[in-house]
Motif scaffolding. Structure first.
Motif, PDB file in Angstrom:
ATOM      1  N   UNK A   1       0.792  -1.224   0.088  1.00 20.79           N
ATOM      2  CA  UNK A   1      -0.098  -0.041   0.013  1.00 20.79           C
ATOM      3  C   UNK A   1       1.057   1.176   0.079  1.00 20.79           C
ATOM      4  N   UNK A   2       2.139   1.139   0.611  1.00 22.77           N
ATOM      5  CA  UNK A   2       2.921   2.381   0.421  1.00 22.77           C
ATOM      6  C   UNK A   2       3.359   2.764  -0.920  1.00 22.77           C
ATOM      7  N   UNK A   3       3.282   1.741  -1.628  1.00 25.13           N
ATOM      8  CA  UNK A   3       3.699   1.765  -3.249  1.00 25.13           C
ATOM      9  C   UNK A   3       2.275   2.196  -4.168  1.00 25.13           C
ATOM     10  N   UNK A   4       1.103   2.333  -3.248  1.00 22.65           N
ATOM     11  CA  UNK A   4      -0.188   2.570  -4.124  1.00 22.65           C
ATOM     12  C   UNK A   4      -0.677   1.346  -4.639  1.00 22.65           C
ATOM     13  N   UNK A   5      -0.231   0.120  -4.017  1.00 23.44           N
ATOM     14  CA  UNK A   5      -0.851  -1.184  -4.601  1.00 23.44           C
ATOM     15  C   UNK A   5      -1.854  -1.641  -3.791  1.00 23.44           C
ATOM     16  N   UNK A   6      -3.171  -1.877  -4.019  1.00 21.82           N
ATOM     17  CA  UNK A   6      -4.066  -2.142  -3.222  1.00 21.82           C
ATOM     18  C   UNK A   6      -4.551  -3.508  -3.644  1.00 21.82           C
ATOM     19  N   UNK A   7      -4.221  -4.646  -3.012  1.00 23.14           N
ATOM     20  CA  UNK A   7      -4.705  -5.917  -3.392  1.00 23.14           C
ATOM     21  C   UNK A   7      -5.629  -6.528  -2.308  1.00 23.14           C
ATOM     22  N   UNK A   8      -6.570  -7.219  -2.555  1.00 25.22           N
ATOM     23  CA  UNK A   8      -7.348  -8.032  -1.516  1.00 25.22           C
ATOM     24  C   UNK A   8      -6.728  -9.464  -1.721  1.00 25.22           C
ATOM     25  N   UNK A   9      -5.940 -10.151  -0.884  1.00 25.69           N
ATOM     26  CA  UNK A   9      -5.648 -11.399  -1.279  1.00 25.69           C
ATOM     27  C   UNK A   9      -6.809 -12.336  -0.641  1.00 25.69           C
ATOM     28  N   UNK A  10      -7.240 -13.333  -1.417  1.00 24.26           N
ATOM     29  CA  UNK A  10      -8.411 -14.157  -1.057  1.00 24.26           C
ATOM     30  C   UNK A  10      -8.232 -15.784  -1.043  1.00 24.26           C
ATOM     31  N   UNK A  11      -6.628 -16.096  -1.715  1.00 25.58           N
ATOM     32  CA  UNK A  11      -6.585 -17.475  -2.042  1.00 25.58           C
ATOM     33  C   UNK A  11      -4.867 -17.653  -1.518  1.00 25.58           C
TER      34      UNK A  11
END
Length: 184
Positions: free
Chosen positions: A38-48
């Protein structure tokens, strides 16, 4: 704090080197922190989370999933060593068809973030347990791939006489993929 290294030639790729604390008992490290990305602007929702074991000489890939089931991945090696390889398949990318590789090593504890739009694979340099987080669930009908040894890509996998699945021998070349789909 972990060391974060953006890959300059292929936008979106990040290699992560966690801080490791050693003492007489062994070591401790944070294997994942959301704020690294997130500090690099990457927003992922990890689901698996996935885990595989592969013996030395195995090549897995190059795999991806089509939308709406495309996946970003955060990959690492728990034991052993692999050459991790990604190919840019993003339709409008100036680096379409270019690849990047890095060695993931259980002694270096490094992780590799692969955004959507890349084919992913790895060659096993030492017997390895490989783990990865995915931002979307696996979907068989959305599965795709690129021929691992396509001469147009020119990837040096670092293994001789590789162990390859029958499925991975049948994926299209990068040119056939581009003609069929235009990209991801």
């Amino acid at each position: 704090m972990a060391e974060l290294r953006k890959i300059p030639n292929l936008d979106g790729l990040v290699e992560i080197f966690p801080r490791i604390f050693h003492d007489d008992r062994g070591y401790f490290l944070e294997s994942f922190r959301e704020d690294w990305l997130t500090n690099l602007g990457i927003e992922e929702r990890w689901v698996q989370d996935n885990q595989s074991f592969s013996q030395k000489g195995t090549v897995r890939g190059l795999h991806f999933q089509h939308e709406p089931h495309a996946q970003a991945k955060l990959v690492r090696v728990v034991s052993g060593k692999v050459l991790d390889v990604v190919v840019d398949l993003r339709k409008d990318s100036p680096t379409f068809g270019k690849y990047f590789s890095t060695v993931l090593d259980s002694e270096r504890f490094n992780l590799f973030y692969v955004p959507k739009g890349f084919a992913h694979g790895f060659a096993v340099l030492e017997d390895a347990v490989f783990v990865y987080k995915c931002s979307n669930y696996y979907n068989r009908e959305s599965e795709g791939g690129i021929l691992w040894n396509d001469p147009a890509l020119g990837i040096d996998w670092g293994v001789s006489d590789p162990i390859i699945s029958e499925k991975d021998k049948l994926w299209p070349s990068i040119q056939e993929f581009k003609e069929q789909t235009g990209g991801l």
